[in-house]
Design an enzyme around this catalytic site. Structure first.
Site, short mmCIF file in Angstrom:
data_model
loop_
_atom_site.label_atom_id
_atom_site.label_comp_id
_atom_site.label_asym_id
_atom_site.label_seq_id
_atom_site.Cartn_x
_atom_site.Cartn_y
_atom_site.Cartn_z
N GLY A 348 0.60 -1.41 -0.21
CA GLY A 348 -0.33 0.08 0.26
C GLY A 348 1.04 1.19 0.19
N PRO A 349 0.02 2.17 -0.05
CA PRO A 349 0.78 3.41 -0.10
C PRO A 349 1.91 4.08 1.24
CG PRO A 349 -1.51 4.13 -0.16
CD PRO A 349 -1.33 2.60 -0.21
N PRO A 350 2.40 4.67 1.33
CA PRO A 350 2.89 5.57 2.71
C PRO A 350 2.48 5.94 3.32
CG PRO A 350 4.61 5.88 0.33
CD PRO A 350 2.91 5.82 -0.43
N GLY A 351 2.32 5.36 4.57
CA GLY A 351 1.10 6.46 6.08
C GLY A 351 0.42 5.62 5.79
N VAL A 352 -0.29 4.37 5.31
CA VAL A 352 -0.85 4.02 5.91
C VAL A 352 -1.56 2.84 6.94
CG1 VAL A 352 -2.25 4.08 3.11
CG2 VAL A 352 -1.07 2.19 4.28
N GLY A 353 -0.80 2.87 7.33
CA GLY A 353 -0.02 1.92 8.82
C GLY A 353 0.59 0.15 7.89
N LYS A 354 1.62 0.13 7.70
CA LYS A 354 1.53 -1.31 6.99
C LYS A 354 3.29 -1.63 8.43
CE LYS A 354 3.07 -0.09 2.98
NZ LYS A 354 2.80 1.45 3.44
N THR A 355 3.72 -0.90 8.59
CA THR A 355 4.03 -1.38 9.36
C THR A 355 3.78 -1.78 11.25
OG1 THR A 355 6.34 -0.20 8.27
CG2 THR A 355 7.12 -0.54 10.70
N SER A 671 -4.69 2.71 -18.52
CA SER A 671 -5.97 3.63 -18.25
C SER A 671 -6.77 4.77 -18.65
CB SER A 671 -5.69 3.53 -16.09
OG SER A 671 -5.31 2.44 -15.80
N LYS A 714 -8.13 4.56 -7.61
CA LYS A 714 -8.95 6.62 -8.38
C LYS A 714 -10.24 6.15 -7.51
CE LYS A 714 -6.48 4.34 -11.92
NZ LYS A 714 -6.71 3.11 -13.84
#
Length: 773
Positions: A348-355, A671, A714
């Site tokens: 996912g994109p940065p800052g969404v809570g993966k770590t 797209s 999107k």
């Protein structure tokens, strides 16, 4: 007399000695003696470990000394330079002072007189001292002359005792020997022993120098050291205790049988080496690594699925599909503890809570958390370790993380796995293939350890921003969980539950001092951030908190309430506005939807025509696939002149220019095909595209609208940009299940099978020729 205790140091009469003092009582004693111009008594501690020595910790006899100089260094340490004057014996200690004070008896140095026995010993001592100095290399002539000029037997005995290489306890015994004859005998014995050692060393050097070359000089030094240790009776003293400790640690480490054999083999090599050799330190470091990494099987997981659900909900808002899959994963681990579950990869994109999701999983399992950052790693040795033959060799990051965690049952986060590089030192992603394969990693082999290590009990979780850069074989070993960006409502809830409180703690504010209204928080989300995650949102909230903190620290206010009108003064003018509104009512402009590594985004397709020869001009740093989409869109428009009510020669004497703004940003992918077709159709029909409509989809030359990826990102980008109608390929209808419910209810969706449906959805119906029944 003022007393100054010292550790492992003896001051003899006539000797000048620098002494470091650090205890407060010793500093007070030295300063008092300097001010009062009085001598001090230097006493060695019997127990050097005592930080605050009492009378029982000190020797009974010491040396009266004059302080020649008192020095305080820039780092705050204190030093005194003392000259010994006379022996003294402590009678008793006096109280009532902030330093040690004792009543002492000064000991007068006995006079040799005409005693021929003492005189003989005096000449013998001088001869032996000169002999020792001549055997030592690079002794200055002044030292020889000083020894020969001493005319007092007691002074010569003290001088030799001060500088001879013996233990402090032996020097203290010499200091306490008041009888001159016995003192001379003991010092002569020490010198005779020292002469034997030096002569032996010279003989060894002479015997071996002829047969040993330059490359074997190290063996000479080892041979000399061993011979000296044998003669001194010190052979194997500290080494034996150290090797015994290593043996005990090997027995208790719980190593597998083959690893234990390897450790025993290296320990035997260590026993045969001198501790001064370079290879000794290399083998010792290897044994330390073998003993420090965890070998014992971890305790079984105490998995409580209900508690795990609570932990995930407490730590993260939203992400329902991801939480569901994690709970399924934990439930399987609970029902079948020995199973080798899949390796999860959070994308996912940065800052969404993966770590932080990985940390929550570790907390839910009650395991320790270890993180290995793979961003920028381009050397295979970073994963597998270096071979021990290299200087500075170390195990790889996997083994190092396990050593830090202290258990084989940890949760290990492989962060930024998509940013692995490839250099001249191998491919680290290929080295990870063994690590992330549950069928192979039970015998993982680190190059430094050179023994198999079981990684099967480690719970690996990888994170990535994109999947494209992860090699296929590595991606095949992981189960991918996609984390899309957050909606504005989700960001609001995250900020209200977590971010505001965290920034209050960071800035030292209390809830009573700072209030951020709901409207102001939503204003920050809408007008000052545009991202998939919440990192920049937290920075903006932090900026607001710091503004209030400054005002409170200056005493201007006791507390402050931040509302929407205050944001302009604190954060400046709004950074983002509704770009769609700026393009409303213009022909030849269509709004597309794009996917980026940091979430979705809106994309404007602009088309213009000028007199010319029928050329197609493409600008905006478009990739090959996007250029081909533009060609296909133009061909589709030309093939539908009747549907679009265009003149047959509308394309003959014009040049068509298609531009995608933000030209500094590379763009590629199929797209934008539908958006390009609509922009060209709007241009030649001279009809504006409906306001608040955005679209995505690939087009074929037959006019079909084909499915694309990144639908969730999107759609969320369209909602954030103020769009109300989204046109999607019909075959992407199933992907709407991933879109949050609150986003779906705010948008109208039009599903496209062909470009004619796109025309009717994007341009006024009256301008489009209905197809014949």
């Amino acid at each position: 007399m003022v007393i100054v205790p010292v550790r492992n140091m003896v001051l003899f009469p006539g000797m000048v000695l620098p002494i470091s003092i650090g205890r407060e009582r010793s500093i007070n004693a030295a300063q008092y003696a300097v001010k009062a111009e009085r001598p001090v008594g230097i006493l060695m501690q019997r127990n050097p470990e005592a930080d605050d020595p009492g009378p029982d910790d000190l020797s009974a006899m010491g040396t009266v000394a004059a302080i020649l100089r008192y020095v305080t260094t820039p780092d705050g340490s204190h030093h005194i330079i003392c000259q010994g004057q006379q022996r003294f014996r402590v009678l008793d200690y006096l109280g009532g002072f902030d330093f040690m004070v004792a009543r002492v008896e000064r000991i007068v140095e006995p006079d040799a007189g005409d005693d021929s026995a003492i005189e003989a010993r005096f000449f013998q001592l001088r001869q032996r001292a000169v002999e020792v100095l001549q055997l030592l290399p690079k002794v200055p002539e002044e030292m020889l002359q000083a020894v020969q000029d001493v005319d007092s037997p007691g002074m010569l005995a003290d001088l030799v005792a001060a500088y001879v290489d013996i233990k402090p306890a032996e020097k203290q015994e010499l200091l306490e020997e008041v009888k001159l004859r016995q003192r001379l005998d003991r010092v002569i014995d020490l010198l005779v022993h020292r002469i034997e050692v030096l002569n032996l060393s010279r003989d060894i050097d002479q015997r071996t120098k002829a047969s040993i070359g330059e490359r074997e000089r190290e063996f000479l030094l080892r041979a000399q050291l061993k011979e000296i240790q044998k003669k001194l009776g010190e052979d194997g003293g500290d080494n034996a205790a150290e090797l015994a400790d290593l043996q005990k640690l090997i027995d208790e480490a719980g190593m597998p049988e083959d690893v234990a054999k390897q450790a025993q083999k290296e320990l035997k090599r260590l026993e045969r080496m001198s501790d001064s050799s370079a290879e000794y330190s290399m083998v010792r470091t290897y044994l330390d690594w073998l003993l420090e990494i965890p070998w014992k099987a971890p305790e079984p997981d105490a998995i409580d699925v209900v508690q795990a659900r609570q932990v995930l909900d407490d730590d993260h808002f939203g992400l329902e599909q991801v939480k569901k899959r994690i709970l399924e994963f934990l439930a399987v681990r609970k029902l079948k503890p020995g199973s080798h579950g899949p390796i999860l990869c959070l994308v996912g994109p940065p800052g969404v809570g993966k770590t932080s999701l990985g940390q929550s999983i570790a907390r839910a399992l009650g395991r320790k958390f270890a993180r290995v950052s793979l961003g920028g790693v381009h050397d295979e040795a970073e994963i597998r370790g270096h071979r021990r033959t290299y200087i500075g060799a170390l195990p790889g990051n996997i083994i190092q993380a396990l050593k830090k965690a202290g258990t084989r049952g940890c949760v290990m986060m492989l962060d930024e796995i998509d940013k692995l590089g490839t250099g001249v030192h191998g491919d680290p992603s290929a080295a990870l293939l063994e690590v992330l394969d549950p069928e192979q990693n039970n015998t993982f082999r680190d190059n430094y350890l050179a023994v198999p290590y079981d990684l099967s009990q480690v719970l690996f979780i990888a994170t990535a921003n994109v999947l494209d850069t992860i090699p296929g074989p590595l991606r095949d070993r992981m189960e991918v969980l996609h984390l899309a960006g957050y909606t504005q409502e989700e960001k609001y809830e995250i900020a209200r539950r977590y971010l505001v409180q965290r920034q209050l703690e960071t800035t030292g504010l209390t809830p009573g001092q700072f209030t951020l209204t709901d409207d102001a928080l939503m204003g920050i989300i809408r007008h000052y951030t545009r991202e998939a995650g919440v990192r920049n949102l937290e920075r903006q909230i932090g900026a607001v908190c710091r503004h209030v903190a400054v005002r409170i620290a200056e005493g201007k206010v006791q507390s402050q309430r931040i509302d929407v009108p205050d944001l302009d003064d604190i954060l400046g003018q709004a950074k983002f506005e509704n770009e769609v509104a700026l393009r409303t009512g213009m022909t030849g402009v269509a709004t597309g939807l794009a996917w980026t590594p940091v979430g979705g985004d809106i994309l404007f397709i602009e088309a213009s025509r000028t007199p010319g020869s029928g050329r197609l001009i493409l600008t905006g740093q478009l990739g090959d696939v996007m250029k081909e989409s533009a060609q296909a869109a133009l061909t589709l428009v030309k093939s539908r002149v009747q549907v679009l009510r265009l003149a047959p020669d509308a394309f003959e004497k014009v040049d068509i220019h298609i531009h995608v703004p933000a030209g500094a940003v590379p763009k590629d992918g199929p797209s934008a095909g539908v958006a390009m077709f609509i922009a060209l159709a709007s241009l030649f029909m001279d009809q504006p595209v409906r306001s608040q409509v955005a679209m995505t989809g690939e087009v074929s030359l037959r006019g079909l609208v084909l499915p694309v990826g990144g639908i969730k990102e999107k759609v969320l980008a369209a909602l954030a940009a103020g769009i109300r109608t989204v046109m999607l390929p019909a075959r992407n209808r199933k992907d709407l299940e991933e879109v949050p419910e609150q986003a779906r209810v705010q948008l109208e969706f039009i599903f496209l099978d062909d470009v004619e449906q796109a025309l009717r959805g994007a341009i006024e119906m009256a301008a489009v020729q209905q197809p014949a029944p």
